[in-house]
Design a protein around this motif. Structure first.
Motif, PDB file in Angstrom:
ATOM      1  N   ALA A  78     -57.516 -66.064 104.307  1.00 33.26           N
ATOM      2  CA  ALA A  78     -56.390 -66.488 104.706  1.00 33.26           C
ATOM      3  C   ALA A  78     -56.223 -68.509 104.477  1.00 33.26           C
ATOM      4  O   ALA A  78     -55.617 -69.344 104.386  1.00 33.26           O
ATOM      5  CB  ALA A  78     -55.071 -65.993 105.556  1.00 33.26           C
ATOM      6  N   LYS A  79     -57.272 -68.872 105.281  1.00 33.96           N
ATOM      7  CA  LYS A  79     -57.331 -70.345 105.597  1.00 33.96           C
ATOM      8  C   LYS A  79     -57.494 -71.128 104.163  1.00 33.96           C
ATOM      9  O   LYS A  79     -57.229 -71.899 104.043  1.00 33.96           O
ATOM     10  CB  LYS A  79     -58.511 -70.394 106.436  1.00 33.96           C
ATOM     11  CG  LYS A  79     -58.804 -71.613 107.465  1.00 33.96           C
ATOM     12  CD  LYS A  79     -59.845 -72.160 107.981  1.00 33.96           C
ATOM     13  CE  LYS A  79     -60.307 -73.197 108.885  1.00 33.96           C
ATOM     14  NZ  LYS A  79     -61.000 -73.769 109.549  1.00 33.96           N
ATOM     15  N   SER A  80     -58.196 -70.418 103.115  1.00 35.60           N
ATOM     16  CA  SER A  80     -58.890 -70.832 101.997  1.00 35.60           C
ATOM     17  C   SER A  80     -57.178 -71.272 100.927  1.00 35.60           C
ATOM     18  O   SER A  80     -57.378 -72.030 100.525  1.00 35.60           O
ATOM     19  CB  SER A  80     -59.336 -69.945 101.111  1.00 35.60           C
ATOM     20  OG  SER A  80     -58.818 -69.482 101.170  1.00 35.60           O
ATOM     21  N   ALA A 106     -53.383 -69.235 106.799  1.00 34.41           N
ATOM     22  CA  ALA A 106     -53.648 -69.559 108.358  1.00 34.41           C
ATOM     23  C   ALA A 106     -54.424 -70.936 108.326  1.00 34.41           C
ATOM     24  O   ALA A 106     -55.091 -70.543 107.185  1.00 34.41           O
ATOM     25  CB  ALA A 106     -54.069 -68.135 108.422  1.00 34.41           C
ATOM     26  N   TRP A 107     -53.866 -70.766 109.067  1.00 36.01           N
ATOM     27  CA  TRP A 107     -55.153 -72.071 109.707  1.00 36.01           C
ATOM     28  C   TRP A 107     -56.169 -72.604 110.765  1.00 36.01           C
ATOM     29  O   TRP A 107     -57.346 -72.521 111.547  1.00 36.01           O
ATOM     30  CB  TRP A 107     -54.194 -73.432 109.817  1.00 36.01           C
ATOM     31  CG  TRP A 107     -53.376 -73.944 110.698  1.00 36.01           C
ATOM     32  CD1 TRP A 107     -52.610 -73.732 111.608  1.00 36.01           C
ATOM     33  CD2 TRP A 107     -52.188 -72.925 109.432  1.00 36.01           C
ATOM     34  NE1 TRP A 107     -51.393 -73.896 111.406  1.00 36.01           N
ATOM     35  CE2 TRP A 107     -50.920 -73.520 110.434  1.00 36.01           C
ATOM     36  CE3 TRP A 107     -51.259 -72.980 108.178  1.00 36.01           C
ATOM     37  CZ2 TRP A 107     -49.059 -72.891 110.725  1.00 36.01           C
ATOM     38  CZ3 TRP A 107     -50.053 -72.239 108.473  1.00 36.01           C
ATOM     39  CH2 TRP A 107     -49.249 -72.953 108.861  1.00 36.01           C
ATOM     40  N   ASP A 108     -55.180 -70.997 111.938  1.00 36.83           N
ATOM     41  CA  ASP A 108     -55.615 -71.129 113.331  1.00 36.83           C
ATOM     42  C   ASP A 108     -56.068 -69.352 113.587  1.00 36.83           C
ATOM     43  O   ASP A 108     -55.073 -68.838 113.329  1.00 36.83           O
ATOM     44  CB  ASP A 108     -55.247 -71.740 114.332  1.00 36.83           C
ATOM     45  CG  ASP A 108     -55.330 -72.110 115.511  1.00 36.83           C
ATOM     46  OD1 ASP A 108     -55.539 -70.906 116.467  1.00 36.83           O
ATOM     47  OD2 ASP A 108     -56.608 -72.601 116.113  1.00 36.83           O
ATOM     48  N   ILE A 109     -57.068 -69.272 114.082  1.00 33.75           N
ATOM     49  CA  ILE A 109     -57.170 -67.893 114.382  1.00 33.75           C
ATOM     50  C   ILE A 109     -56.243 -67.098 115.518  1.00 33.75           C
ATOM     51  O   ILE A 109     -56.059 -65.984 115.218  1.00 33.75           O
ATOM     52  CB  ILE A 109     -58.441 -67.942 115.095  1.00 33.75           C
ATOM     53  CG1 ILE A 109     -59.586 -66.618 115.176  1.00 33.75           C
ATOM     54  CG2 ILE A 109     -59.013 -67.889 116.687  1.00 33.75           C
ATOM     55  CD1 ILE A 109     -59.472 -65.630 113.475  1.00 33.75           C
ATOM     56  N   SER A 110     -55.421 -68.088 116.000  1.00 31.65           N
ATOM     57  CA  SER A 110     -54.669 -67.690 116.648  1.00 31.65           C
ATOM     58  C   SER A 110     -53.361 -67.144 116.188  1.00 31.65           C
ATOM     59  O   SER A 110     -52.705 -67.065 117.455  1.00 31.65           O
ATOM     60  CB  SER A 110     -54.066 -69.024 118.101  1.00 31.65           C
ATOM     61  OG  SER A 110     -53.626 -68.962 117.374  1.00 31.65           O
ATOM     62  N   SER A 145     -45.923 -66.972 115.797  1.00 30.78           N
ATOM     63  CA  SER A 145     -46.700 -67.339 115.421  1.00 30.78           C
ATOM     64  C   SER A 145     -47.833 -66.666 114.041  1.00 30.78           C
ATOM     65  O   SER A 145     -48.499 -67.575 113.912  1.00 30.78           O
ATOM     66  CB  SER A 145     -48.059 -67.810 116.378  1.00 30.78           C
ATOM     67  OG  SER A 145     -48.590 -67.212 117.028  1.00 30.78           O
ATOM     68  N   LEU A 146     -47.529 -65.494 113.428  1.00 32.25           N
ATOM     69  CA  LEU A 146     -48.526 -64.965 113.209  1.00 32.25           C
ATOM     70  C   LEU A 146     -48.456 -65.104 111.605  1.00 32.25           C
ATOM     71  O   LEU A 146     -47.133 -65.216 111.285  1.00 32.25           O
ATOM     72  CB  LEU A 146     -47.981 -63.279 112.999  1.00 32.25           C
ATOM     73  CG  LEU A 146     -48.470 -62.055 112.634  1.00 32.25           C
ATOM     74  CD1 LEU A 146     -50.100 -62.433 112.872  1.00 32.25           C
ATOM     75  CD2 LEU A 146     -48.212 -60.720 112.079  1.00 32.25           C
TER      76      LEU A 146
END
Length: 195
Positions: free
Chosen positions: A110-112, A116-120, A142-143
């Motif tokens: 997801a980050k790539s 998403a950019w944060d585990i939260s 924030s999901l």
């Protein structure tokens, strides 16, 4: 003289069944320090966007299995996926990526692609099972990623998103995905028999 059995699968399912490890062709006891090193290795590989398969073998009359090794596979969502998410975001549409992968692997993917950019921003199926209703409502805004989502978790997630006032468009490559069996406004499938 025994019959050797072998098992290949996800480490999270096989590691608890192993009590030995094969080092240089010699079977030794698997220590707690070994387990910690393995978990650390897996976490690092998952964070780098790789999936893992674990190979274990054993003789049925000897009890547990012996860890033989791992196979790591690079996984990545396509450039087209990243572009589609970027276009949706530019149009003001918020996306939530739903995955059956473990949290670390799903987050790396997801980050790539910028989902998403944060585990939260991550929720997992097991956490969803244990959340109180107010905790779910706090997590929804924030999901960005729902990981470890089994078929039974997906309709619950869709329902929570819709109850928070979001209009849901469910898309899946699998026409049998339970995401598509919800009452979402729009359902899209890339598989045969899609809706």
């Amino acid at each position: 003289d025994g019959v050797l059995s072998s098992t290949v699968g996800i480490p999270e399912a096989i590691l608890p069944l192993t009590d030995r490890i094969c080092r240089g062709g010699i079977i030794q006891d698997l220590t707690e320090a070994d387990r910690k090193r393995i978990v650390s290795l897996l976490r690092r590989e998952y964070q780098n966007g790789r999936r893992a398969a674990m190979l274990a073998a054993g003789l049925p009359d000897e009890g547990g299995l012996a860890l033989v090794g791992f196979i790591f596979l690079a996984t990545s969502l396509s450039t087209e996926s990243a572009m589609a998410l970027s276009e949706l975001s530019a149009a003001g549409i918020r996306t939530v990526l739903v995955s059956d992968m473990n949290e670390e692997s799903a987050f790396a993917e997801a980050k790539s692609i910028g989902a998403a950019w944060d585990i939260s921003q991550v929720i997992t199926g097991p956490r969803l099972d244990n959340f109180r209703e107010e905790s779910i409502h706090r997590a929804i805004p924030s999901l960005r990623l729902a990981a470890e989502m089994g078929q039974r978790h997906r309709p619950v997630l869709i329902s929570e998103l819709e109850q928070s006032g979001r209009r849901v468009i469910a898309a899946s490559r699998d026409s049998e995905d339970s995401l598509l069996s919800t009452d979402s406004a729009i359902n899209i499938s890339g598989g045969e028999g899609g809706r």
